[in-house]
Design an enzyme around this catalytic site. Structure first.
Site, PDB file in Angstrom:
ATOM      1  CG  ASP A  26      45.774  47.061  41.317  1.00 27.86           C
ATOM      2  OD1 ASP A  26      44.616  46.607  41.429  1.00 27.86           O
ATOM      3  OD2 ASP A  26      46.048  48.062  40.629  1.00 27.86           O
ATOM      4  CG  HIS A  43      38.749  39.705  44.063  1.00 29.04           C
ATOM      5  ND1 HIS A  43      39.735  40.649  43.894  1.00 29.04           N
ATOM      6  CD2 HIS A  43      37.596  40.300  43.624  1.00 29.04           C
ATOM      7  CE1 HIS A  43      39.202  41.756  43.382  1.00 29.04           C
ATOM      8  NE2 HIS A  43      37.910  41.567  43.196  1.00 29.04           N
ATOM      9  CG  LEU A 137      55.502  38.229  58.849  1.00 27.57           C
ATOM     10  CD1 LEU A 137      56.425  39.279  58.261  1.00 27.57           C
ATOM     11  CD2 LEU A 137      55.009  37.291  57.743  1.00 27.57           C
TER      12      LEU A 137
HETATM   13  C1  IPE Z   1      44.293  49.663  45.480  1.00 22.98           C
HETATM   14  O1  IPE Z   1      43.857  49.065  44.306  1.00 22.98           O
HETATM   15  C2  IPE Z   1      43.621  49.075  46.671  1.00 22.98           C
HETATM   16  C3  IPE Z   1      43.911  47.660  46.955  1.00 22.98           C
HETATM   17  C4  IPE Z   1      44.738  46.885  46.336  1.00 22.98           C
HETATM   18  C5  IPE Z   1      43.215  47.142  48.101  1.00 22.98           C
HETATM   19  P1  IPE Z   1      42.721  49.710  43.417  1.00 22.98           P
HETATM   20  O2  IPE Z   1      42.558  48.812  42.243  1.00 22.98           O
HETATM   21  O3  IPE Z   1      41.519  49.980  44.228  1.00 22.98           O
HETATM   22  O4  IPE Z   1      43.379  51.117  43.008  1.00 22.98           O
HETATM   23  P2  IPE Z   1      43.029  52.118  41.827  1.00 22.98           P
HETATM   24  O5  IPE Z   1      41.542  52.360  41.865  1.00 22.98           O
HETATM   25  O6  IPE Z   1      43.450  51.484  40.546  1.00 22.98           O
HETATM   26  O7  IPE Z   1      43.839  53.336  42.122  1.00 22.98           O
HETATM   27  C1  IPE Z   2      43.105  44.256  43.685  1.00 24.01           C
HETATM   28  O1  IPE Z   2      42.744  43.842  42.421  1.00 24.01           O
HETATM   29  C2  IPE Z   2      42.164  43.746  44.747  1.00 24.01           C
HETATM   30  C3  IPE Z   2      41.361  44.796  45.398  1.00 24.01           C
HETATM   31  C4  IPE Z   2      41.408  46.082  45.148  1.00 24.01           C
HETATM   32  C5  IPE Z   2      40.432  44.339  46.406  1.00 24.01           C
HETATM   33  P1  IPE Z   2      41.672  44.624  41.562  1.00 24.01           P
HETATM   34  O2  IPE Z   2      40.321  44.104  41.865  1.00 24.01           O
HETATM   35  O3  IPE Z   2      41.826  46.085  41.747  1.00 24.01           O
HETATM   36  O4  IPE Z   2      42.080  44.213  40.088  1.00 24.01           O
HETATM   37  P2  IPE Z   2      42.142  45.144  38.817  1.00 24.01           P
HETATM   38  O5  IPE Z   2      43.019  46.297  39.142  1.00 24.01           O
HETATM   39  O6  IPE Z   2      40.738  45.572  38.521  1.00 24.01           O
HETATM   40  O7  IPE Z   2      42.708  44.269  37.754  1.00 24.01           O
HETATM   41 MG    MG Z   3      42.882  47.521  40.793  1.00 25.76          MG
END
Ligand code: IPE
Ligand code: IPE
Ligand code: MG
Length: 271
Positions: A26, A43, A137
């Site tokens: 995240d 990303h 792995l």
């Molecule tokens: C969780 O991250 C899902 C992934 C990393 C794929 P999110 O960014 O979607 O989670 P929330 O919305 O903050 O809980």
């Molecule tokens: C995690 O990073 C990737 C996915 C959920 C696909 P985020 O896109 O949630 O990044 P933040 O949390 O908005 O910074």
């Molecule tokens: Mg996120």
């Protein structure tokens, strides 16, 4: 064959490294925002970190690495971001599968794949088939995955497999139907990005997993932080409901199983 062992039924081994690490990657969007870049740049950078972490886990002898790439709730994001993520996933599969195979890594994708379309579905099938014989792995990518989806589809499959057992189902009837029945439960869960929540990841399997949260954003995560998480994991005392005193008798680990509620237990081998 199911390799799944429930931590509420048997005590997993405590090795030098965890057997199974599950990560919520995240913070990509915030990483980009800090740099005045569009979220999708985060990303893209996050894919580099995925490569680094796979390599580090393979080098450290981790048996299972599970990465949460796209949740069943991530469809709620702006359509341009969703379609960028889908494109990135397809490109990463295309570019990386051969390298994974060369490194003895087995690839598995878990989630509701029905929403992905035939082309991506076929790429997934080919990548899994190519790497199916690999034994280093096992890399699992959770894509369009939700812990609640997994529990529901497992219930449906369990009921279909043994309808006559209704009213007498045990954990052992249910667990083999989970999407990740081929893996032991995660020993270590890592979430980057500072949030301290599960966000519908492996709800059933995280029952006794050790949690490690870091404020670092995913593109800034690296092997050093992975080692810090593993070191933290190794300092934990996993009791699985027992008392600390039950874990060691005369400093020698002891063994038990849930069926044998009165004995002390071992932190070293499956009971
Ligand atoms: C969780 O991250 C899902 C992934 C990393 C794929 P999110 O960014 O979607 O989670 P929330 O919305 O903050 O809980
Ligand atoms: C995690 O990073 C990737 C996915 C959920 C696909 P985020 O896109 O949630 O990044 P933040 O949390 O908005 O910074
Ligand atoms: Mg996120």
């Amino acid at each position: 064959m199911s390799l799944y062992t429930s931590t509420t039924q048997a005590v997993p081994a405590i090795g030098d490294v965890p057997r199974h690490i599950a990560i919520i990657m995240d913070g990509n969007g915030r990483w980009a925002k800090k740099r005045y870049l569009p979220r999708v740049a985060g990303h893209k950078s996050g894919v580099e970190t995925v490569r680094t972490v796979i390599k580090a886990c393979n080098e450290r002898g981790i048996e299972y690495l599970t990465l949460f790439a796209f949740s069943s709730e991530n469809w709620r994001r702006p359509p341009e971001e969703v379609s960028f993520l889908m494109g990135l996933f397809a490109r990463a599969l295309e570019d990386e599968v051969t390298k994974l195979h060369e490194n003895g890594i087995r690839l598995r994708i878990v989630g509701d794949l029905s929403r992905f379309g035939p082309k991506l579905g076929e790429m997934i099938r080919r990548g899994e088939a190519l790497t199916a014989g690999n034994h280093r792995l096992t890399l699992t990518i959770a894509a369009n995955y939700g812990g609640r989806w997994d529990i529901l589809q497992s219930i449906e499959r369990m009921l279909a497999a043994q309808p006559e057992k209704r009213g007498n189902f045990q954990e052992a009837d249910f667990a083999p139907h989970l999407a990740m029945a081929y893996a032991p439960e995660p020993d270590l869960f890592i979430r980057t990005g500072g949030e301290q929540r599960i966000s519908n990841f492996l709800l059933w399997q995280l029952a006794y997993t050790e949690f490690y949260f870091t404020d670092l954003l995913w593109p800034d995560f690296d092997a050093t932080v992975l080692d810090a998480a593993i070191a933290s994991y190794r300092s934990r005392e996993r009791r699985f409901g027992r008392t600390s005193e039950q874990l060691y008798v005369d400093r020698e680990p002891r063994v038990t199983s849930v069926a044998d509620e009165t004995s002390p237990l071992i932190q070293g081998q499956d009971a």
